[in-house]
Design a protein around this motif. Structure first.
Motif, mmCIF file in Angstrom:
data_model
loop_
_atom_site.group_PDB
_atom_site.id
_atom_site.type_symbol
_atom_site.label_atom_id
_atom_site.label_comp_id
_atom_site.label_asym_id
_atom_site.label_seq_id
_atom_site.Cartn_x
_atom_site.Cartn_y
_atom_site.Cartn_z
ATOM 1 N N ASP A 180 0.834 -1.205 0.000
ATOM 2 C CA ASP A 180 0.000 0.000 0.000
ATOM 3 C C ASP A 180 0.869 1.256 0.000
ATOM 4 O OD1 ASP A 180 -2.230 -1.612 0.083
ATOM 5 O OD2 ASP A 180 -2.509 -1.444 2.256
ATOM 6 N N GLU A 181 2.025 1.175 0.635
ATOM 7 C CA GLU A 181 2.934 2.316 0.703
ATOM 8 C C GLU A 181 3.415 2.716 -0.693
ATOM 9 O OE1 GLU A 181 6.247 3.203 3.921
ATOM 10 O OE2 GLU A 181 7.052 1.915 2.347
ATOM 11 N N ARG A 182 3.577 1.722 -1.553
ATOM 12 C CA ARG A 182 3.995 2.012 -2.930
ATOM 13 C C ARG A 182 2.973 2.911 -3.615
ATOM 14 N NH1 ARG A 182 4.854 -2.970 -6.955
ATOM 15 N NH2 ARG A 182 6.305 -3.532 -5.292
ATOM 16 N N ARG A 183 1.687 2.604 -3.429
ATOM 17 C CA ARG A 183 0.634 3.430 -4.022
ATOM 18 C C ARG A 183 0.651 4.836 -3.433
ATOM 19 N NH1 ARG A 183 -3.797 4.704 -1.803
ATOM 20 N NH2 ARG A 183 -3.658 2.996 -0.272
ATOM 21 N N VAL A 184 0.858 4.930 -2.109
ATOM 22 C CA VAL A 184 0.892 6.229 -1.445
ATOM 23 C C VAL A 184 2.034 7.081 -1.987
ATOM 24 C CG1 VAL A 184 1.306 7.380 0.766
ATOM 25 C CG2 VAL A 184 -0.206 5.396 0.668
ATOM 26 N N MET A 185 3.178 6.464 -2.252
ATOM 27 C CA MET A 185 4.340 7.206 -2.753
ATOM 28 C C MET A 185 4.105 7.721 -4.164
ATOM 29 S SD MET A 185 7.748 5.368 -1.244
ATOM 30 C CE MET A 185 7.256 3.708 -1.681
ATOM 31 N N THR A 186 3.444 6.918 -4.990
ATOM 32 C CA THR A 186 3.163 7.375 -6.355
ATOM 33 C C THR A 186 2.172 8.532 -6.354
ATOM 34 O OG1 THR A 186 1.426 5.689 -6.593
ATOM 35 C CG2 THR A 186 3.635 5.120 -7.381
ATOM 36 N N GLU A 187 1.366 8.615 -5.303
ATOM 37 C CA GLU A 187 0.404 9.716 -5.181
ATOM 38 C C GLU A 187 1.023 10.928 -4.494
ATOM 39 O OE1 GLU A 187 -2.778 8.007 -2.985
ATOM 40 O OE2 GLU A 187 -3.558 6.819 -4.663
ATOM 41 N N SER A 205 1.546 11.463 -1.385
ATOM 42 C CA SER A 205 0.725 11.842 -0.242
ATOM 43 C C SER A 205 1.583 11.830 1.035
ATOM 44 C CB SER A 205 -0.456 10.875 -0.079
ATOM 45 O OG SER A 205 -1.131 11.099 1.133
ATOM 46 N N LEU A 206 1.912 13.029 1.536
ATOM 47 C CA LEU A 206 2.730 13.122 2.743
ATOM 48 C C LEU A 206 1.991 12.571 3.961
ATOM 49 C CD1 LEU A 206 4.364 16.650 2.303
ATOM 50 C CD2 LEU A 206 5.380 14.401 1.887
ATOM 51 N N GLU A 207 0.703 12.838 4.040
ATOM 52 C CA GLU A 207 -0.090 12.328 5.157
ATOM 53 C C GLU A 207 -0.143 10.804 5.130
ATOM 54 O OE1 GLU A 207 -4.617 12.637 7.061
ATOM 55 O OE2 GLU A 207 -4.099 13.723 5.227
ATOM 56 N N GLY A 208 -0.306 10.253 3.905
ATOM 57 C CA GLY A 208 -0.336 8.802 3.760
ATOM 58 C C GLY A 208 0.978 8.165 4.170
ATOM 59 N N LEU A 209 2.090 8.806 3.801
ATOM 60 C CA LEU A 209 3.411 8.288 4.166
ATOM 61 C C LEU A 209 3.633 8.357 5.675
ATOM 62 C CD1 LEU A 209 5.738 9.723 1.363
ATOM 63 C CD2 LEU A 209 5.207 7.318 1.809
ATOM 64 N N TYR A 210 3.137 9.417 6.293
ATOM 65 C CA TYR A 210 3.276 9.568 7.745
ATOM 66 C C TYR A 210 2.526 8.451 8.468
ATOM 67 C CZ TYR A 210 2.840 11.632 12.396
ATOM 68 O OH TYR A 210 2.876 11.844 13.748
ATOM 69 N N ILE A 211 1.305 8.187 8.036
ATOM 70 C CA ILE A 211 0.500 7.118 8.639
ATOM 71 C C ILE A 211 1.153 5.766 8.409
ATOM 72 C CG2 ILE A 211 -1.715 5.904 8.522
ATOM 73 C CD1 ILE A 211 -3.008 8.594 7.791
ATOM 74 N N SER A 212 1.654 5.557 7.190
ATOM 75 C CA SER A 212 2.300 4.289 6.849
ATOM 76 C C SER A 212 3.546 4.055 7.697
ATOM 77 C CB SER A 212 2.671 4.276 5.362
ATOM 78 O OG SER A 212 3.321 3.077 5.010
ATOM 79 N N ASN A 213 4.342 5.096 7.891
ATOM 80 C CA ASN A 213 5.566 4.967 8.695
ATOM 81 C C ASN A 213 5.255 4.644 10.150
ATOM 82 O OD1 ASN A 213 7.466 5.348 6.678
ATOM 83 N ND2 ASN A 213 7.462 7.575 6.886
#
Length: 199
Positions: A61-68, A70-78
């Motif tokens: 899922d993180e791969r999809r977030v990175m292509t978008e 999305s800083l918020e998505g990366l923060y949640i993923s981390n």
């Protein structure tokens, strides 16, 4: 009727600790302990497998977030990733402690026992169950390493894109004026003729 029968004593040959019905000998007790510890180890391995599966899905899922981007998505993923890694660390410690307890029971030194040595040192059903867990874990770890590598490349590409965007934006924004000690803005020194004509 014998005195033993009258007083309720256990007949000879069936008393605790005597005759053929004695408790398990040392070898039997040792094997029983090994089986119990192997069962506990399998329980931990199953928990590790579940967490590694969750980590793999998170990285996917993180791969999809990175292509978008999305800083918020990366923060949640981390944050989720850090939590998973902490839980895996706790399970790893528990697994190593169990392996250390098993080692002397199968005549191996501490530090010499791994999952693979256990597989070759115990009998079924523990042997087969350990092999199944080991195979699954190895496959998951390999998949996680691969997707993590790809994600690392995506992060580098994203950072490069962000740096390029910042550079482009900076080129569009006029720099703030810098005043010289004379009170003039830097770059106005060469426009003295124009100033003198107005003054």
């Amino acid at each position: 009727m014998s005195k033993a029968s009258v007083e309720g004593e256990a007949p000879s040959g069936f008393a605790c600790g005597g005759g053929d019905a004695s408790p398990l000998n040392d070898t039997g007790r040792k094997m029983a302990n090994v089986e119990t510890l192997i069962d506990n180890l399998l329980s931990i391995l199953h928990q590790e497998i579940a967490l590694y599966q969750e980590l793999y899905k998170l990285l996917h899922d993180e791969r999809r977030v990175m292509t978008e981007l999305s800083l918020e998505g990366l923060y949640i993923s981390n944050n989720r990733k850090e939590t998973l890694l902490l839980r895996l660390k706790v399970l790893e410690r528990a697994r190593l402690d169990l392996i250390d307890k098993i080692a002397p029971l199968i005549d191996l030194k501490h530090g010499e026992v791994t999952i693979t040595t256990l597989i070759s040192s115990v009998s079924d059903p523990g042997k087969g169950n350990l092999l199944s867990c080991y195979t699954r874990l190895s496959s998951l770890v390999e998949s996680i390493e691969e997707i993590n590598y790809v994600n690392g490349l995506l992060i580098e590409k994203s950072l490069s894109y962000i740096k390029g965007s910042i550079s482009y934006l900076n080129s569009l924004i006029s720099p703030l004026p810098i005043y010289m000690p004379t009170g003039l803005m830097r770059g106005e020194e060469k426009s003295g003729k124009i100033v003198s004509r107005r003054g």
